[in-house]
Write a protein that holds these residues in place. Sequence first.
Motif, PDB file in Angstrom:
ATOM      1  N   LEU A   1      23.156  53.073 -17.898  1.00 31.95           N
ATOM      2  CA  LEU A   1      24.523  52.684 -17.529  1.00 31.95           C
ATOM      3  C   LEU A   1      25.118  51.726 -18.556  1.00 31.95           C
ATOM      4  O   LEU A   1      24.571  50.648 -18.810  1.00 31.95           O
ATOM      5  N   ILE A   2      26.232  52.140 -19.140  1.00 28.77           N
ATOM      6  CA  ILE A   2      26.983  51.259 -20.047  1.00 28.77           C
ATOM      7  C   ILE A   2      28.006  50.517 -19.194  1.00 28.77           C
ATOM      8  O   ILE A   2      28.845  51.151 -18.541  1.00 28.77           O
ATOM      9  N   SER A   3      27.932  49.192 -19.163  1.00 32.74           N
ATOM     10  CA  SER A   3      28.893  48.439 -18.349  1.00 32.74           C
ATOM     11  C   SER A   3      30.214  48.330 -19.111  1.00 32.74           C
ATOM     12  O   SER A   3      30.265  48.515 -20.340  1.00 32.74           O
ATOM     13  N   ALA A   4      31.267  47.990 -18.375  1.00 31.53           N
ATOM     14  CA  ALA A   4      32.581  47.817 -19.011  1.00 31.53           C
ATOM     15  C   ALA A   4      32.502  46.712 -20.074  1.00 31.53           C
ATOM     16  O   ALA A   4      33.062  46.843 -21.166  1.00 31.53           O
ATOM     17  N   GLY A   5      31.751  45.642 -19.769  1.00 30.99           N
ATOM     18  CA  GLY A   5      31.606  44.532 -20.717  1.00 30.99           C
ATOM     19  C   GLY A   5      30.899  44.977 -21.994  1.00 30.99           C
ATOM     20  O   GLY A   5      31.319  44.617 -23.108  1.00 30.99           O
ATOM     21  N   GLN A   6      29.840  45.764 -21.825  1.00 31.11           N
ATOM     22  CA  GLN A   6      29.110  46.266 -23.007  1.00 31.11           C
ATOM     23  C   GLN A   6      30.008  47.134 -23.871  1.00 31.11           C
ATOM     24  O   GLN A   6      29.949  47.080 -25.102  1.00 31.11           O
TER      25      GLN A   6
ATOM     26  N   ALA B   1      30.660  51.427 -11.036  1.00 29.46           N
ATOM     27  CA  ALA B   1      30.489  50.924 -12.404  1.00 29.46           C
ATOM     28  C   ALA B   1      30.915  51.988 -13.419  1.00 29.46           C
ATOM     29  O   ALA B   1      31.548  51.674 -14.439  1.00 29.46           O
ATOM     30  N   VAL B   2      30.588  53.249 -13.125  1.00 29.99           N
ATOM     31  CA  VAL B   2      30.989  54.351 -14.019  1.00 29.99           C
ATOM     32  C   VAL B   2      32.512  54.388 -14.139  1.00 29.99           C
ATOM     33  O   VAL B   2      33.076  54.472 -15.246  1.00 29.99           O
ATOM     34  N   ALA B   3      33.184  54.273 -12.995  1.00 31.15           N
ATOM     35  CA  ALA B   3      34.658  54.349 -12.987  1.00 31.15           C
ATOM     36  C   ALA B   3      35.248  53.169 -13.767  1.00 31.15           C
ATOM     37  O   ALA B   3      36.231  53.336 -14.508  1.00 31.15           O
ATOM     38  N   GLU B   4      34.639  52.001 -13.622  1.00 30.44           N
ATOM     39  CA  GLU B   4      35.160  50.814 -14.321  1.00 30.44           C
ATOM     40  C   GLU B   4      35.004  50.976 -15.842  1.00 30.44           C
ATOM     41  O   GLU B   4      35.928  50.693 -16.612  1.00 30.44           O
ATOM     42  N   THR B   5      33.837  51.465 -16.264  1.00 30.20           N
ATOM     43  CA  THR B   5      33.610  51.660 -17.706  1.00 30.20           C
ATOM     44  C   THR B   5      34.557  52.729 -18.256  1.00 30.20           C
ATOM     45  O   THR B   5      35.138  52.567 -19.339  1.00 30.20           O
ATOM     46  N   ALA B   6      34.733  53.802 -17.490  1.00 34.47           N
ATOM     47  CA  ALA B   6      35.625  54.882 -17.950  1.00 34.47           C
ATOM     48  C   ALA B   6      37.057  54.365 -18.069  1.00 34.47           C
ATOM     49  O   ALA B   6      37.781  54.705 -19.015  1.00 34.47           O
ATOM     50  N   GLU B   7      37.461  53.525 -17.124  1.00 34.54           N
ATOM     51  CA  GLU B   7      38.818  52.964 -17.151  1.00 34.54           C
ATOM     52  C   GLU B   7      39.003  52.070 -18.392  1.00 34.54           C
ATOM     53  O   GLU B   7      40.021  52.119 -19.076  1.00 34.54           O
TER      54      GLU B   7
END
Length: 353
Positions: free
Chosen positions: A111-116, A152-158
């Motif tokens: 999982l790649i976080s939005a912060g990463q 978390a996926v949706a946040e990173t994609a956004e």
Amino acid sequence: MKTIDLRSDTITLPTPEMRLAMAEAELGDDVYGEDPTVNELEAEAADVLGKEAGLFTASGTMGNLAALMSHTTPGDEVLLDQEAHIYYYEVGGLCRVAGLVPNLIAGDRGLISAGQLQEALRPANIHFPRPKLLCMENTHNRAGGRVLPQDAVAETAETAREAGLRVHLDGARLFNAAVASGSAAKELAAPFDSVMVCLSKGLAAPMGSVLVGSAAFVARARKNRKLLGGGMRQAGVAAAAGLWALRNMTERLREDHSRAQVLAERLTAHSGVALAQPVETNMLYLTVQGSAADWVQSLQEHGVLSNAVGPNLLRLVTHCQLDDVDMERVEAAFVQTAGRCVSRADGEPDQSR
Ligand code: TLP
């Protein structure tokens, strides 16, 4: 004695119903867009995944590559997890064929976080390639068949979209993620511009994947598929099996998941074996004491096929060609193998031969 093949769910064979559907499929030349069975599969997969259009590809690798090529221009940067199948197992096609520069991110179990992502994205500068695409993978193969947490996926994609990137999902096993999480495949696909799903893994079709996205994206991907040699003419003969698989095989993936749980419990009850990753779907990654290659060989001698995916790491995958009796035989083979391989790793003489 039946060989129990746990190397992958890719080894599954088409069901008799699939073979019948293949024999009876209406066919045409798909390069002219005239194969009715291919057209039906593409439309149905797009509908199931909530996208405008679909494209039948020979394999998951071809679907991913056509997606990369259709979202980018050679020289662009693609961001992805360092363990992503697209990077790790697809022969470097992203560089060699699509001409992309990979920017690898050490995701947390896939999982790649939005912060990463924000940290990895460099500001526009004359020196840097243009970041254009983010790829994710669900379930994540090298993270043990993990179902990525959808929020978390949706946040990173956004975050990616706000930075002007497109977002692609390698959903080779997206239906496993759907049944394991209780979410519709459409919901899991929603944050993505494009999604590739495989028909030839747990769904047991003999070949093929579908790439879905907007109509404009799929038109570009269709041309790129042709460039890759994937204009398959009377491909409906294969698409018919895929269509049957899509309609009839997704719900039964639960059985594979529960057998993987059974195996996890039984195998870790014995010495020499520990779970390397939690088991969430149909994969088991096991850390073994001693050399994984020795374990593979010994298990094979006991009629069980597995894959060594690291010096001390084994991968087992459950699928529709296994039954409960097979699980008992797998456990027995592990007990025998542990007797041989663990004593060898401890430096004791091997007395099992
Ligand atoms: N994975 C195979 C091998 O290539 C490792 C397997 O046995 O698991 N994405 C993901 C996440 C995959 O696991 C795979 C196949 C693909 C794409 C590629 O699909 P194919 O094999 O159809 O090109």
